[in-house]
Motif scaffolding. Structure first.
Motif, PDB file in Angstrom:
ATOM      1  N   ALA A   1       0.828  -1.215   0.000  1.00 59.27           N
ATOM      2  CA  ALA A   1       0.000   0.000   0.000  1.00 59.27           C
ATOM      3  C   ALA A   1       0.860   1.262   0.000  1.00 59.27           C
ATOM      4  N   LEU A   2       2.143   1.115   0.258  1.00 53.27           N
ATOM      5  CA  LEU A   2       3.051   2.262   0.297  1.00 53.27           C
ATOM      6  C   LEU A   2       3.015   3.058  -1.002  1.00 53.27           C
ATOM      7  N   SER A   3       2.966   2.374  -2.135  1.00 49.14           N
ATOM      8  CA  SER A   3       3.037   3.097  -3.417  1.00 49.14           C
ATOM      9  C   SER A   3       1.860   4.041  -3.608  1.00 49.14           C
ATOM     10  N   ALA A   4       0.684   3.668  -3.125  1.00 53.37           N
ATOM     11  CA  ALA A   4      -0.502   4.508  -3.296  1.00 53.37           C
ATOM     12  C   ALA A   4      -0.507   5.709  -2.357  1.00 53.37           C
ATOM     13  N   LEU A   5       0.213   5.612  -1.238  1.00 53.51           N
ATOM     14  CA  LEU A   5       0.168   6.667  -0.216  1.00 53.51           C
ATOM     15  C   LEU A   5       1.426   7.520  -0.151  1.00 53.51           C
ATOM     16  N   LEU A   6       2.473   7.092  -0.826  1.00 52.70           N
ATOM     17  CA  LEU A   6       3.756   7.780  -0.720  1.00 52.70           C
ATOM     18  C   LEU A   6       3.676   9.237  -1.162  1.00 52.70           C
ATOM     19  N   SER A   7       2.842   9.543  -2.127  1.00 49.29           N
ATOM     20  CA  SER A   7       2.758  10.917  -2.636  1.00 49.29           C
ATOM     21  C   SER A   7       2.320  11.909  -1.563  1.00 49.29           C
ATOM     22  N   LEU A   8       1.651  11.439  -0.513  1.00 47.65           N
ATOM     23  CA  LEU A   8       1.173  12.329   0.545  1.00 47.65           C
ATOM     24  C   LEU A   8       2.242  12.633   1.586  1.00 47.65           C
ATOM     25  N   ALA A   9       3.332  11.899   1.540  1.00 47.51           N
ATOM     26  CA  ALA A   9       4.407  12.078   2.524  1.00 47.51           C
ATOM     27  C   ALA A   9       5.224  13.322   2.207  1.00 47.51           C
TER      28      ALA A   9
ATOM     29  N   PRO B   1       8.737  15.461   1.438  1.00 46.29           N
ATOM     30  CA  PRO B   1       9.800  15.159   0.470  1.00 46.29           C
ATOM     31  C   PRO B   1      10.900  14.238   1.011  1.00 46.29           C
ATOM     32  N   ARG B   2      11.289  14.404   2.268  1.00 45.03           N
ATOM     33  CA  ARG B   2      12.370  13.555   2.792  1.00 45.03           C
ATOM     34  C   ARG B   2      11.957  12.086   2.842  1.00 45.03           C
ATOM     35  N   ILE B   3      10.687  11.821   3.167  1.00 44.58           N
ATOM     36  CA  ILE B   3      10.189  10.435   3.190  1.00 44.58           C
ATOM     37  C   ILE B   3      10.098   9.904   1.766  1.00 44.58           C
ATOM     38  N   VAL B   4       9.605  10.731   0.843  1.00 50.36           N
ATOM     39  CA  VAL B   4       9.487  10.302  -0.556  1.00 50.36           C
ATOM     40  C   VAL B   4      10.866   9.953  -1.109  1.00 50.36           C
ATOM     41  N   GLU B   5      11.848  10.815  -0.864  1.00 50.47           N
ATOM     42  CA  GLU B   5      13.207  10.545  -1.348  1.00 50.47           C
ATOM     43  C   GLU B   5      13.752   9.235  -0.784  1.00 50.47           C
ATOM     44  N   ALA B   6      13.467   8.972   0.480  1.00 50.68           N
ATOM     45  CA  ALA B   6      13.985   7.767   1.124  1.00 50.68           C
ATOM     46  C   ALA B   6      13.281   6.495   0.639  1.00 50.68           C
ATOM     47  N   GLN B   7      12.005   6.613   0.233  1.00 46.95           N
ATOM     48  CA  GLN B   7      11.216   5.417  -0.062  1.00 46.95           C
ATOM     49  C   GLN B   7      10.874   5.201  -1.533  1.00 46.95           C
ATOM     50  N   ILE B   8      11.142   6.167  -2.385  1.00 52.42           N
ATOM     51  CA  ILE B   8      10.703   6.044  -3.773  1.00 52.42           C
ATOM     52  C   ILE B   8      11.357   4.856  -4.481  1.00 52.42           C
ATOM     53  N   ALA B   9      12.592   4.547  -4.144  1.00 49.66           N
ATOM     54  CA  ALA B   9      13.255   3.396  -4.758  1.00 49.66           C
ATOM     55  C   ALA B   9      12.558   2.093  -4.383  1.00 49.66           C
ATOM     56  N   ALA B  10      11.987   2.044  -3.170  1.00 54.87           N
ATOM     57  CA  ALA B  10      11.315   0.833  -2.715  1.00 54.87           C
ATOM     58  C   ALA B  10      10.035   0.545  -3.490  1.00 54.87           C
TER      59      ALA B  10
ATOM     60  N   ALA C   1       5.051   0.329  -8.385  1.00 54.59           N
ATOM     61  CA  ALA C   1       4.089   1.441  -8.411  1.00 54.59           C
ATOM     62  C   ALA C   1       3.368   1.457  -9.757  1.00 54.59           C
ATOM     63  N   GLY C   2       2.072   1.699  -9.705  1.00 52.74           N
ATOM     64  CA  GLY C   2       1.269   1.760 -10.923  1.00 52.74           C
ATOM     65  C   GLY C   2       1.271   3.159 -11.525  1.00 52.74           C
ATOM     66  N   ARG C   3       0.630   3.258 -12.664  1.00 50.90           N
ATOM     67  CA  ARG C   3       0.571   4.540 -13.363  1.00 50.90           C
ATOM     68  C   ARG C   3      -0.030   5.636 -12.490  1.00 50.90           C
ATOM     69  N   SER C   4      -1.136   5.344 -11.814  1.00 48.89           N
ATOM     70  CA  SER C   4      -1.779   6.366 -10.983  1.00 48.89           C
ATOM     71  C   SER C   4      -0.884   6.764  -9.802  1.00 48.89           C
TER      72      SER C   4
END
Length: 194
Positions: free
Chosen positions: A135-143, A145-154, A159-162
């Protein structure tokens, strides 16, 4: 008693009933009888449960709002999303959000964002990352920037198109850097990258 109170509300307009419930909620912070009334309403029919969740906007009873996210009524659940974002403490959110229906979680986090409550959002997204929850991929955009940078590779591989669209809208520079790096190492045509 409850019936007398409901009869009083029946003489009011909808707006009047909602204002009255917010007032009752505020007063219930110091009046145990009103707190009991709200608790009784929260176990009633859909109309009564709507009244009880409206009282949360005055009482700031985050526990009640979070419980109402599991209500059988879609209307009550919708009201509970707004009430939880306003009234639930960071600690309550940390404990209860993992138990909330995944479709509801996104809506709660969006309302938290609207309330400028970034800390519980980041804490929850970090929980998902540590648990390797898809579920991380659907919610990561709300985090933040520091969390997004740390987790985007994961989330990059699943992650889907949306998910990517939401990430790009909220964090364009981070996504641009990821996409550039991705394009530099790709050896075949990848529709997701395109």
């Amino acid at each position: 008693n409850t019936q007398t109170f409901l009869n009083e509300l029946a003489t009011m307009t909808h707006a009047g009933r909602m204002q009255r419930m917010v007032q009752v909620g505020k007063a219930s912070r110091t009046d145990p009888a009103l707190a009991t009334l709200i608790e009784t309403l929260s176990r009633g029919d859909t109309y009564e449960r709507r009244l009880a969740i409206t009282a949360c906007f005055g009482s700031r009873d985050g526990a009640h709002a979070l419980r109402a996210l599991q209500d059988a009524s879609r209307v009550v659940r919708g009201m509970a999303i707004k009430a939880a974002a306003l009234a639930a403490s960071d600690e309550q959110l940390r404990d209860r959000l993992p138990l909330v229906n995944p479709a509801m979680r996104y809506k709660v986090l969006v309302h938290l964002k609207q309330q400028k409550r970034q800390s519980p959002i980041d804490a929850f997204v970090q929980q998902l990352a540590e648990a390797h929850d898809p579920a991380l991929s659907a919610l990561l955009s709300l985090a933040s920037p520091r969390i997004v940078e740390a987790q985007i590779a994961a989330v990059a591989d699943y992650a889907g198109r949306s998910d990517w669209v939401r990430l790009a809208k909220k964090h364009p520079a981070i996504v641009a850097a990821v996409v550039q790096a991705w394009a530099g190492r790709i050896e075949y045509s990848d529709n997701r990258l395109i």
